[in-house]
Scaffold this motif. Structure first.
Motif, PDB file in Angstrom:
ATOM      1  N   VAL A  48      -2.802  -3.798  -3.705  1.00 36.04           N
ATOM      2  CA  VAL A  48      -3.705  -4.630  -4.491  1.00 36.04           C
ATOM      3  C   VAL A  48      -2.928  -5.726  -5.216  1.00 36.04           C
ATOM      4  CG1 VAL A  48      -5.360  -4.672  -6.388  1.00 36.04           C
ATOM      5  CG2 VAL A  48      -5.339  -2.733  -4.799  1.00 36.04           C
ATOM      6  N   ALA A  49      -1.935  -5.313  -6.018  1.00 36.39           N
ATOM      7  CA  ALA A  49      -1.177  -6.280  -6.807  1.00 36.39           C
ATOM      8  C   ALA A  49       0.131  -5.651  -7.248  1.00 36.39           C
ATOM      9  CB  ALA A  49      -1.974  -6.741  -8.026  1.00 36.39           C
ATOM     10  N   ALA A  50       1.108  -6.511  -7.581  1.00 32.63           N
ATOM     11  CA  ALA A  50       2.398  -6.015  -8.042  1.00 32.63           C
ATOM     12  C   ALA A  50       2.978  -6.967  -9.072  1.00 32.63           C
ATOM     13  CB  ALA A  50       3.361  -5.847  -6.871  1.00 32.63           C
ATOM     14  N   ILE A  51       3.889  -6.423  -9.898  1.00 37.95           N
ATOM     15  CA  ILE A  51       4.526  -7.225 -10.928  1.00 37.95           C
ATOM     16  C   ILE A  51       5.944  -6.737 -11.137  1.00 37.95           C
ATOM     17  CG2 ILE A  51       3.712  -5.745 -12.819  1.00 37.95           C
ATOM     18  CD1 ILE A  51       3.305  -8.367 -14.458  1.00 37.95           C
ATOM     19  N   SER A  52       6.842  -7.693 -11.374  1.00 36.68           N
ATOM     20  CA  SER A  52       8.205  -7.355 -11.749  1.00 36.68           C
ATOM     21  C   SER A  52       8.229  -7.197 -13.255  1.00 36.68           C
ATOM     22  CB  SER A  52       9.162  -8.474 -11.322  1.00 36.68           C
ATOM     23  OG  SER A  52      10.443  -8.252 -11.851  1.00 36.68           O
ATOM     24  N   TRP A  53       8.563  -6.006 -13.723  1.00 36.62           N
ATOM     25  CA  TRP A  53       8.399  -5.708 -15.140  1.00 36.62           C
ATOM     26  C   TRP A  53       9.189  -6.648 -16.031  1.00 36.62           C
ATOM     27  CZ3 TRP A  53       5.714  -0.905 -16.174  1.00 36.62           C
ATOM     28  CH2 TRP A  53       5.410  -0.743 -17.522  1.00 36.62           C
ATOM     29  N   SER A  54      10.397  -7.006 -15.593  1.00 29.53           N
ATOM     30  CA  SER A  54      11.247  -7.841 -16.450  1.00 29.53           C
ATOM     31  C   SER A  54      10.891  -9.322 -16.338  1.00 29.53           C
ATOM     32  CB  SER A  54      12.709  -7.644 -16.072  1.00 29.53           C
ATOM     33  OG  SER A  54      12.914  -7.992 -14.713  1.00 29.53           O
ATOM     34  N   GLY A  55      10.602  -9.775 -15.111  1.00 27.12           N
ATOM     35  CA  GLY A  55      10.402 -11.206 -14.912  1.00 27.12           C
ATOM     36  C   GLY A  55       8.965 -11.660 -14.907  1.00 27.12           C
ATOM     37  N   SER A  99       8.768   1.239  -8.547  1.00 26.45           N
ATOM     38  CA  SER A  99       9.868   1.189  -7.581  1.00 26.45           C
ATOM     39  C   SER A  99      11.150   0.712  -8.247  1.00 26.45           C
ATOM     40  CB  SER A  99       9.517   0.241  -6.436  1.00 26.45           C
ATOM     41  OG  SER A  99      10.619   0.088  -5.564  1.00 26.45           O
ATOM     42  N   THR A 100      12.257   1.341  -7.841  1.00 29.41           N
ATOM     43  CA  THR A 100      13.579   0.857  -8.236  1.00 29.41           C
ATOM     44  C   THR A 100      14.365   0.402  -7.009  1.00 29.41           C
ATOM     45  OG1 THR A 100      14.509   3.084  -8.042  1.00 29.41           O
ATOM     46  CG2 THR A 100      13.687   2.434 -10.205  1.00 29.41           C
ATOM     47  N   ALA A 101      13.706   0.311  -5.873  1.00 26.69           N
ATOM     48  CA  ALA A 101      14.395   0.018  -4.621  1.00 26.69           C
ATOM     49  C   ALA A 101      14.851  -1.436  -4.540  1.00 26.69           C
ATOM     50  CB  ALA A 101      13.467   0.321  -3.448  1.00 26.69           C
ATOM     51  N   THR A 102      16.086  -1.644  -4.103  1.00 23.18           N
ATOM     52  CA  THR A 102      16.564  -3.004  -3.878  1.00 23.18           C
ATOM     53  C   THR A 102      15.855  -3.620  -2.675  1.00 23.18           C
ATOM     54  OG1 THR A 102      18.383  -2.134  -2.554  1.00 23.18           O
ATOM     55  CG2 THR A 102      18.817  -2.550  -4.882  1.00 23.18           C
ATOM     56  N   ARG A 105       9.386  -4.117  -1.300  1.00 24.21           N
ATOM     57  CA  ARG A 105       8.446  -5.119  -0.835  1.00 24.21           C
ATOM     58  C   ARG A 105       7.118  -4.806  -1.500  1.00 24.21           C
ATOM     59  NH1 ARG A 105      11.083  -3.876   4.035  1.00 24.21           N
ATOM     60  NH2 ARG A 105       9.355  -2.562   4.703  1.00 24.21           N
ATOM     61  N   ALA A 106       6.557  -5.772  -2.184  1.00 22.31           N
ATOM     62  CA  ALA A 106       5.397  -5.556  -3.048  1.00 22.31           C
ATOM     63  C   ALA A 106       4.260  -4.841  -2.336  1.00 22.31           C
ATOM     64  CB  ALA A 106       4.910  -6.887  -3.609  1.00 22.31           C
ATOM     65  N   TYR A 107       3.977  -5.220  -1.101  1.00 21.64           N
ATOM     66  CA  TYR A 107       2.811  -4.735  -0.369  1.00 21.64           C
ATOM     67  C   TYR A 107       3.071  -3.425   0.371  1.00 21.64           C
ATOM     68  CZ  TYR A 107       5.625  -6.801   3.269  1.00 21.64           C
ATOM     69  OH  TYR A 107       6.667  -7.110   4.090  1.00 21.64           O
ATOM     70  N   ASP A 108       4.331  -2.956   0.381  1.00 25.65           N
ATOM     71  CA  ASP A 108       4.733  -1.815   1.203  1.00 25.65           C
ATOM     72  C   ASP A 108       4.814  -0.543   0.361  1.00 25.65           C
ATOM     73  OD1 ASP A 108       7.486  -1.276   3.570  1.00 25.65           O
ATOM     74  OD2 ASP A 108       5.876   0.035   2.881  1.00 25.65           O
ATOM     75  N   LYS A 109       3.838   0.343   0.509  1.00 22.19           N
ATOM     76  CA  LYS A 109       3.781   1.546  -0.320  1.00 22.19           C
ATOM     77  C   LYS A 109       4.987   2.459  -0.121  1.00 22.19           C
ATOM     78  CE  LYS A 109       0.559   3.781   2.918  1.00 22.19           C
ATOM     79  NZ  LYS A 109       0.283   2.605   3.751  1.00 22.19           N
ATOM     80  N   SER A 110       5.656   2.363   1.011  1.00 29.84           N
ATOM     81  CA  SER A 110       6.807   3.228   1.258  1.00 29.84           C
ATOM     82  C   SER A 110       8.018   2.848   0.408  1.00 29.84           C
ATOM     83  CB  SER A 110       7.189   3.191   2.745  1.00 29.84           C
ATOM     84  OG  SER A 110       7.794   1.952   3.103  1.00 29.84           O
ATOM     85  N   THR A 111       7.986   1.677  -0.234  1.00 28.05           N
ATOM     86  CA  THR A 111       9.112   1.246  -1.070  1.00 28.05           C
ATOM     87  C   THR A 111       8.908   1.586  -2.547  1.00 28.05           C
ATOM     88  OG1 THR A 111       8.241  -1.015  -1.370  1.00 28.05           O
ATOM     89  CG2 THR A 111       9.644  -0.619   0.539  1.00 28.05           C
ATOM     90  N   TYR A 112       7.876   2.346  -2.841  1.00 27.61           N
ATOM     91  CA  TYR A 112       7.612   2.812  -4.198  1.00 27.61           C
ATOM     92  C   TYR A 112       7.983   4.291  -4.304  1.00 27.61           C
ATOM     93  CZ  TYR A 112       5.017  -1.502  -5.001  1.00 27.61           C
ATOM     94  OH  TYR A 112       4.664  -2.817  -5.136  1.00 27.61           O
ATOM     95  N   HIS A 113       8.604   4.664  -5.437  1.00 27.89           N
ATOM     96  CA  HIS A 113       9.096   6.023  -5.592  1.00 27.89           C
ATOM     97  C   HIS A 113       8.186   6.927  -6.416  1.00 27.89           C
ATOM     98  CE1 HIS A 113      12.747   3.429  -5.138  1.00 27.89           C
ATOM     99  NE2 HIS A 113      12.974   4.305  -4.180  1.00 27.89           N
TER     100      HIS A 113
END
Length: 125
Positions: A48-55, A99-102, A105-113
């Motif tokens: 749906v949506a994503a955000i970089s917490w720091s930036g 996610s903490t993965a280097t 990818r915002a849209y890719d659920k497999s990159t979220y922990h």
């Protein structure tokens, strides 16, 4: 242990609005990327949506651009999803993820922990 807890779901009429919250604990969230996903009955979980917490950089699925807004309050370790002009096709369980993965990818659920338990959003008259 990272914990994510969603709230704010419910029943709303078409054209209405809801604001979802995702309260985060147990981590150093300034380094995290956060996202909202949703899953309707019989369908795959979708971005749906994503955000970089720091930036504060944001990404949106085409289906919600112009209607949904993702934001974060770093002092409260809380992420939000403001949903306006809701449609019946927005009906789903909405989950937040971190996610903490280097290789994130915002849209890719497999990159979220880490995932929350989800909150139901129903858009119906």
């Amino acid at each position: 242990q990272v914990q994510l807890v969603e709230s704010g779901g419910g029943l709303v009429q078409p054209g209405g609005s809801l604001r979802l919250s995702c309260a985060a604990s147990g981590g150093t969230f300034s380094r995290y990327r956060m996202g909202w996903f949703r899953q309707a009955p019989g369908k795959e979980r979708e971005f749906v949506a994503a955000i970089s917490w720091s930036g504060g950089n944001t990404n949106y699925a085409d289906s919600v651009k112009g209607r949904f807004t993702i934001s974060s309050d770093n002092a409260k370790n809380t992420m939000y999803l403001q949903m306006n002009s809701l449609k019946p096709e927005d009906t789903a369980v909405y989950s937040c993820a971190a996610s903490t993965a280097t290789y994130w990818r915002a849209y890719d659920k497999s990159t979220y922990h880490y995932w929350g338990q989800g909150t139901q959003v129903t858009v119906s008259s």
